[in-house]
Design an enzyme around this catalytic site. Sequence first.
Site, mmCIF file in Angstrom:
data_model
loop_
_atom_site.group_PDB
_atom_site.id
_atom_site.type_symbol
_atom_site.label_atom_id
_atom_site.label_comp_id
_atom_site.label_asym_id
_atom_site.label_seq_id
_atom_site.Cartn_x
_atom_site.Cartn_y
_atom_site.Cartn_z
ATOM 1 N N ASP A 1 0.786 -1.240 0.000
ATOM 2 C CA ASP A 1 0.000 0.000 0.000
ATOM 3 C C ASP A 1 0.815 1.285 0.000
ATOM 4 O O ASP A 1 0.648 2.132 -0.846
ATOM 5 C CB ASP A 1 -0.865 0.121 1.272
ATOM 6 C CG ASP A 1 -2.292 -0.287 1.045
ATOM 7 O OD1 ASP A 1 -2.600 -0.768 -0.042
ATOM 8 O OD2 ASP A 1 -3.079 -0.122 1.976
ATOM 9 N N CYS B 1 -16.183 -0.162 1.414
ATOM 10 C CA CYS B 1 -17.325 -0.475 0.542
ATOM 11 C C CYS B 1 -16.905 -1.581 -0.420
ATOM 12 O O CYS B 1 -15.789 -1.591 -0.931
ATOM 13 C CB CYS B 1 -17.707 0.780 -0.241
ATOM 14 S SG CYS B 1 -18.910 0.506 -1.555
#
Length: 336
Positions: free
Chosen positions: A152, A259
């Site tokens: 990341d 989400c």
Amino acid sequence: MTAADLTHRIKALALAAGFSRVGVARAHPRPEDQRRLQDWLDAGRHGDMAWLAKDPARRADPGRVVAGARSVLVVALDYDSDAPRTETQPGHGWISRYAWGTDYHLLMERRLKALTRAVAAEVAPGLPTDWRGPGQGEAPFDPRTDFRWSVDYGPVLERRWAEEAGLGWQGKHSLLVDPQRGSFFFLATVITPLALTPDAPQTDHCGSCTACMDACPTDAIVAERVVDARRCISYLSIEKRGPLTPTEASLLGDHVFGCDLCQDVCPFNRFSEPAGEPALEPRSGAVAPRLADLLGLDDEAFRARFRQSPVKRTKLAGLRRNVTAVLANQARDASE
Ligand code: B12
Ligand code: SF4
Ligand code: SF4
């Protein structure tokens, strides 16, 4: 050892370290991606994530990260489980499925350390015994073992390298999709000066499908493979600091953290199988938690409930902000 033998050996070590898949791309500058990244930044699509705008040229060229970089090793870790796709009911919120178990950064970092130490033992067996591992200030410097791994946070466009290393293609929601496994997996990269044999890039299988773009409730996928973070529920619920505007709060819908909607509808996730990784299995109460329970957490209870969980990232104040927004959204829906 030939490049092909070394590549074969390193791939076996990556799987032995606990990764689900591994591929190799040749390290090279990516001017086209640098341009696209710059356009994305110029349009302000990164929102408050200022760190993404820091030195975009470095993000598009591994040679600026490791002098003499020759390969990018890309690893994937599956995280899907048997639990349902996004499914909420009044009084409950949704935490994204990647965040139901232990934080993937912790898991992958441990495995990347083990992997790069094992590779170093192969390519530079004479390393001093006090050598603590790549990136840990060890001396003397040995260019053969100058591995830079990251999950990341490194200056790396992980999905672009993963696509080139054959691990999938970047779908229209911008995430990497594996034709057999779907998209519920994490990525990490190791930039290395070792010359390894590259894999064949994966090709795009989206075809005329637009299910992810149609399913996004906030129209955050503004063009194929381009996500405007400022409209993405994942950004608003996890990365955005401080209060949400009324519009941002309403965009959250039922989501208190992350989400999954664009991935839930992807036909390739129909074939997705549980990862079988105990640390990533949903913890008790992680799937569709009761909003009242989350709102009732104090500092200590928050720390205990989300110990080593990705949800810690929002801190208690951020989670409360999200839960309050979801409660308001559900109250509004009920009164309509
Ligand atoms: C910043 C970030 C976010 C931001 C921005 C999202 C985004 N799409 O960029 C936010 C907070 C919104 C986010 C959300 C999520 N993220 Co995120 N995120 C990142 C991070 C740290 C950097 C991404 C980045 O550089 N974005 C900048 C943009 C410009 O990059 P890009 O989208 O790749 O842009 C390229 C393409 O658009 C391409 N392009 C444009 N047009 C075209 C046309 C063609 C034909 C082609 C081929 C390419 C192309 O060119 C651009 C430049 O290279 C990466 C890790 C990393 N270091 O890469 C994780 C990462 C992408 N995230 C990940 C995950 C899991 C998520 C979520 C699913 C989490 C969740 N459930 O809530 C959501 C998904 C939302 C979505 N649809 O993207 C995973 C994805 C794993 C996978 N299978 O792909 C990653 C790789 C983290 C990891 N280590 O595993 N994320
Ligand atoms: S994660 Fe949710 S809000 Fe973000 S692009 Fe996908 S569907 Fe849209
Ligand atoms: S939903 Fe359809 S368009 Fe989106 S990534 Fe999956 S296959 Fe591609």
